[in-house]
Design an enzyme around this catalytic site. Structure first.
Site, mmCIF file in Angstrom:
data_model
loop_
_atom_site.group_PDB
_atom_site.id
_atom_site.type_symbol
_atom_site.label_atom_id
_atom_site.label_comp_id
_atom_site.label_asym_id
_atom_site.label_seq_id
_atom_site.Cartn_x
_atom_site.Cartn_y
_atom_site.Cartn_z
ATOM 1 N N LYS A 56 -6.711 -9.425 37.600
ATOM 2 C CA LYS A 56 -5.580 -10.178 37.674
ATOM 3 C C LYS A 56 -5.679 -11.298 36.736
ATOM 4 C CE LYS A 56 -2.370 -12.529 40.789
ATOM 5 N NZ LYS A 56 -2.053 -12.798 42.274
ATOM 6 N N SER A 73 2.676 -11.689 43.730
ATOM 7 C CA SER A 73 2.289 -12.013 42.542
ATOM 8 C C SER A 73 1.613 -10.874 41.605
ATOM 9 C CB SER A 73 2.009 -13.347 42.254
ATOM 10 O OG SER A 73 0.718 -13.595 43.148
ATOM 11 N N SER A 114 0.976 -11.485 48.202
ATOM 12 C CA SER A 114 0.868 -11.143 46.893
ATOM 13 C C SER A 114 0.160 -9.798 46.695
ATOM 14 C CB SER A 114 0.330 -12.256 46.262
ATOM 15 O OG SER A 114 1.279 -13.125 46.107
#
Length: 509
Positions: free
Chosen positions: A120, A201, A225
């Site tokens: 990420k 996210s 997330s």
């Protein structure tokens, strides 16, 4: 269980992506891959299966990385434009070649040797890639050091293939922004249905695994997330106990709730990733409080782990529907009972989250400003600088940044903050511990954390989502597992037992 090749992921090669067929076909026709790619496509193989192919000499890391890069180009950048990968590591092939040379010299760093990983874009990587949390404001010189967990993966022989897209600032930019959108990466799209929710996210990390761009990835969770995007996109996602994995070198929201965590195709892969990323880190003292750190989570995986174990499930959903009236859940219960689990209906009391957002905004402002001091050379040095940058560069979408603005102006008296934060965590720990004690449970289960409403994240307790098939619309179903602090090994073993007990290639429930 292998839904990834014959079950849910049939949609990857069917109608929604028909316009990309030529590109998809071209991926598999390249002469570099030889007979192994033709006879056994690697796109949805687990890291364990890929490791076996490489150990046997049937596949090299260079061949694997080359294949995945072509696939990313065809499906991420072109074709359906999934936008799950925000940036490719320009050194990935060189690293793969080095690891192939080590393998040829009988040097193997571990079960992740030569395995590509997507990271990420809020994890620091001290290489040629950016680390920006999806924000153009942070484009500039690379961090001086890898995030601790990234360094651990490199030491274990993993190849950082690229950065995964995310909800900008881990969904903390503004209220009107879709999940999975960032200024740098655009809109991440669900590979099962391009118009469906990806959740946030860590959307790019989940979609990257789901679409066959990498067998494993890492994301972060503050509140849902990891669990939500993993569930929506049909992959395994693990939220560890807060503090189990170091947060050093991760663009923060709140150290009270932030945690990295793995996403993968199988529970085995998730266990290997969690083991590789664990360890004590002087830059994050919370890791010194972890019992028996690191733990070999792979060693706990057993097909009979659910024998005699009591699993509590909510009597009603948050919408007021009885769980026992859900045909898909009834099917899952039958599988769980067949492998020895005892299913216990429980009443889940309403939980109170009313102070969470204000506390997170307070944490975000202070901790992001501290993080930015570790990034010399950037044009922005504070949250106020980022707000000013976004005002000057609104982008075509012109999305708001009210969360950044509100966070920068938050001012809660210190004692009041401490009391509210302590009470919030205590309330949700007591809820989970109370349910497990009252009903004599070994774990809690739910559909994608709908009924527990984020209590695990607020408590800092571990959670896991396991893909168990697809619903009547063909979209993934994720069974959520929740337990108390430091119980990752048991949760992984429970999920593994169900994973092994489900019919292979199951498309629906």
């Amino acid at each position: 269980m292998n839904v990834f090749k014959t079950g849910m992921f049939l949609s990857l090669f069917s109608a929604p992506w028909a316009f990309a067929d030529d590109q998809i076909a071209a991926i598999f026709d390249g002469p570099v891959f030889g007979s192994v790619i033709e006879s056994q496509p690697v796109d949805f193989q687990s890291s364990v299966a890929l490791q076996a192919l490489m150990s046997s000499g049937s596949l090299t890391s260079v061949e694997l990385v080359t294949h995945l890069l072509r696939r990313i180009d065809a499906l991420n950048n072109k074709g359906p434009q999934l936008n799950a990968v925000i940036e490719i590591n320009p050194d990935a092939l060189g690293i793969a070649e080095q690891l192939d040379q080590e393998r040829a010299a009988n040097v193997k760093r571990g079960p992740l040797h030569g395995i590509p990983v997507l990271v990420k874009d809020n994890f620091d990587t001290a290489d040629k890639m950016q680390t920006t949390a999806g924000s153009p404001a942070l484009v500039g010189p690379a961090p001086q050091h890898d995030a601790f967990v990234v360094n651990k993966l490199r030491e274990a022989g993993a190849i950082i293939l690229g950065k995964a897209n995310l909800s900008e600032w881990s969904a903390f930019r503004g209220d009107n922004i879709p999940n999975g959108w960032s200024g740098r990466g655009g809109q991440t799209r669900n590979p099962h249905d391009l118009a469906s929710e990806v959740c946030g996210s860590s959307s790019g990390s989940a979609v990257g695994v789901a679409a066959g761009f990498a067998p494993v990835s890492i994301g972060t969770e503050t509140h849902g997330s990891i669990i939500c995007p993993a569930s929506k996109n049909g992959v395994v996602g693990v939220r560890p106990t807060t503090g189990l994995l170091s947060r050093a070198g991760v663009i923060p929201i709140s150290s009270r709730q932030d945690t990295p965590g793995p996403m993968a195709r199988t529970v085995t892969d998730a266990a290997l990733m969690l083991t590789a990323m664990s360890g004590k880190d002087a830059r994050d003292k919370a890791t010194y409080g972890v019992p028996n750190n690191p733990v070999d989570y792979f060693s706990y995986l057993r097909a009979d782990a659910l024998q005699g174990k009591r699993l509590g499930y909510p009597v009603k959903t948050v919408e007021g529907q009885f769980m026992d009236d859900d045909p898909a859940f009834e099917t899952i219960k039958k599988h769980l009972r067949r492998i020895g689990a005892i299913l216990v209906p429980i009443d889940v009391p309403a939980s109170n989250r009313y102070t969470e957002w204000e506390l997170l905004q307070t944490d975000f402002a202070a901790e992001l400003n501290t993080y930015l001091q570790t990034r010399p050379g950037l044009d922005v040095r504070s949250m106020n600088d980022i707000v000013a940058f976004n005002t000057r560069h609104p982008g075509a979408e012109n999305y708001d940044q009210n969360n950044l603005i509100n966070s920068s102006s938050m001012d809660i008296e210190q004692q009041l903050y401490f009391e509210a934060a302590t009470q919030l965590q205590r309330t949700h720990r007591e809820l989970i511990d109370g349910l497990m004690g009252k009903y004599g449970l070994d774990a809690l289960i739910d559909w994608s954390d709908r009924s527990f409403n984020g209590s695990g994240a607020l408590a800092g307790y571990p959670g896991l989502t396991l893909p168990v098939g697809a619903n009547e619309k063909g979209m993934p179903l994720g069974l959520y597992w929740l337990s108390t602090a430091w119980d990752e090994a048991r949760l992984l073993s429970f999920a593994y037992a169900l994973e092994q007990g489900l019919p292979a290639g199951r498309q629906d429930l």
